[in-house]
Design a protein around this motif. Structure first.
Motif, PDB file in Angstrom:
ATOM      1  N   ALA A   1      23.434   8.842 -16.226  1.00 47.70           N
ATOM      2  CA  ALA A   1      22.400   8.620 -17.241  1.00 47.70           C
ATOM      3  C   ALA A   1      20.996   8.753 -16.653  1.00 47.70           C
ATOM      4  N   VAL A   2      20.771   8.141 -15.492  1.00 47.76           N
ATOM      5  CA  VAL A   2      19.417   8.172 -14.898  1.00 47.76           C
ATOM      6  C   VAL A   2      19.071   9.586 -14.437  1.00 47.76           C
TER       7      VAL A   2
ATOM      8  N   LEU B   1       6.364  12.828 -13.631  1.00 46.41           N
ATOM      9  CA  LEU B   1       6.458  11.362 -13.692  1.00 46.41           C
ATOM     10  C   LEU B   1       7.690  10.828 -12.956  1.00 46.41           C
ATOM     11  N   ALA B   2       8.157  11.606 -11.984  1.00 50.10           N
ATOM     12  CA  ALA B   2       9.411  11.244 -11.297  1.00 50.10           C
ATOM     13  C   ALA B   2       9.353   9.858 -10.655  1.00 50.10           C
TER      14      ALA B   2
ATOM     15  N   ASN C   1      15.618  14.094 -14.984  1.00 51.95           N
ATOM     16  CA  ASN C   1      15.415  15.546 -14.981  1.00 51.95           C
ATOM     17  C   ASN C   1      14.902  16.093 -16.296  1.00 51.95           C
ATOM     18  N   THR C   2      15.232  15.416 -17.400  1.00 46.21           N
ATOM     19  CA  THR C   2      14.835  15.916 -18.708  1.00 46.21           C
ATOM     20  C   THR C   2      13.453  15.430 -19.123  1.00 46.21           C
TER      21      THR C   2
END
Lengths: 202, 185
Positions: free
Chosen positions: B53-54, B67-68, B59-60
């Motif tokens: 999920a993370v 904003l990583a 990545n999306t």
């Protein structure tokens, strides 16, 4: 029981912060400052959540807040010294989940906020002192120097040691940290046993 | 690549003993081996689902906009939700309380921040959880052997466990500086 609980928390937090971070006083100083700021802000946030009657959301709010503080601290660190931020990178995220912070901010209920503040400040002081002292002697034994955080990495000051002490890099490694921690734990256990004997005789 | 990451985080730079993921917890958990597989399976499932999920969110929604660095917020949110779900599920299936958060959260952070691909992230998370539960078995064995030792009472317990871990690490990492390792000399 209370003393044992505190000793256990200390050892747990010492383990989680000392073992994965490099054996330099400068890095530990950064981690300790981050932990202290998070503990102060966490205590304030905990009191605020109690005053605002948000007890049901308190745990998740506190975790969010601690992680927010860590992300913010990392950004400030990247701005001040990208090398230190890069070196500590993952270790910084071990601070908000360390046993000391969780036990003093998330898993505690406020009955008297003044008492909580005093208790947390006292624990913070002892924890900071212990960790810095440990880091100081570890770096001294490993490299014969002391380091401080600087804009481009660390500012390393070489110290002249007495002739009978030869710096050995082994103490700077992870097994070295475990052995030093084991010696500290054994010493604390010895002192506690002696105190118990004295108390029982009184 | 994924298999390499698995070996790397499981043995050569153990996520527990090098990165400190769940280091305190491994010492505490090793005191009791009851319901070992229930804890292990829950941690594995929670971590794998959280990493999936993370990784997708990161990545999306985060990486394309630079904003990583904000991924820990989503990591905590996803880990808490999935952790609560698996906790309830394991309570129903195994009739056990298996509360756990810090190990899963740290593993998700480590996997997302160090992985170069999705399979790599899954391999790192799997290796970290395996390293943790392998560490539990090892330290449990040390404790079990220590019962029969006549060491001074001051050293029994925590101190002797730490000494044992140190010796184990020296054995594991000794290969790095061995003359047999041609990569060094």
């Amino acid at each position: 029981m209370k003393t044992y609980h505190h000793v256990f928390l200390f050892i747990g937090s010492l383990l989680s912060l000392l073992v994965p971070s490099p054996a330099r006083f400068g890095y530990i100083l950064v981690l300790v400052v981050t932990a202290d700021i998070l503990l102060i802000l966490g205590t304030a946030m905990q009191i605020a959540s109690e005053k605002l009657l948000m007890q049901e959301l308190k745990d998740i709010l506190m975790l969010f807040f601690l992680v927010f503080g860590t992300v913010l601290a990392k950004q400030v660190l990247i701005f001040y010294s990208p090398i230190i931020a890069m070196t500590l990178s993952f270790v910084l995220y071990l601070v908000p989940v360390s046993s000391l912070l969780v036990s003093r901010t998330v898993a505690v209920t406020v009955s008297d906020w003044r008492e909580l503040c005093i208790s947390n400040l006292r624990i913070m002081g002892v924890f900071t002192g212990t960790l810095l002292l440990f880091a100081f002697f570890r770096e001294l034994l490993s490299f014969g120097s002391i380091s401080l955080p600087a804009r481009f990495g660390l500012w390393i000051i070489s110290l002249s040691l007495p002739g009978f002490i030869t710096p050995t890099e082994f103490w700077g490694t992870i097994p070295g940290a475990f052995i030093l921690l084991a010696l500290v734990l054994a010493f604390m256990s010895l002192v506690q046993r002696r105190f118990n004997i004295i108390r029982s005789k009184e | 690549m994924a298999l390499r990451s698995l070996y790397y985080y499981l043995l050569f730079t153990s996520a527990v003993f090098m990165y400190g993921v769940g280091l305190k917890k491994v010492v505490v958990t090793s005191k009791n081996m009851n319901h070992y597989f229930a804890w292990f399976s829950r941690a594995l499932v929670t971590t794998a689902l959280s990493v999936i999920a993370v990784w997708f969110i990161s990545n999306t929604f985060l990486c394309p906009y630079g904003l990583a660095e904000l991924f820990p917020f989503f990591a905590i949110l996803v880990t808490v939700i999935i952790g609560q779900f698996t906790y309830e599920l394991w309570s129903l299936l195994c009739k056990l309380d298996t509360p756990e958060f810090s190990l899963t959260f740290c593993t998700v952070i480590l996997a997302i921040s160090e992985a170069t691909s999705f399979t790599d992230a899954l391999a790192i998370s799997l290796a970290s959880i395996l390293a943790f539960y392998l560490g539990v078995i090892l330290i449990y064995t040390f404790r079990w052997r220590m019962q029969y030792s006549d060491a001074n009472v001051v050293f029994k317990g925590g101190a002797l466990v730490f000494f044992s871990i140190a010796v184990m690490l020296i054995v594991l990492f000794g290969v790095n500086i061995s003359w047999l390792n041609f990569g060094v000399f």
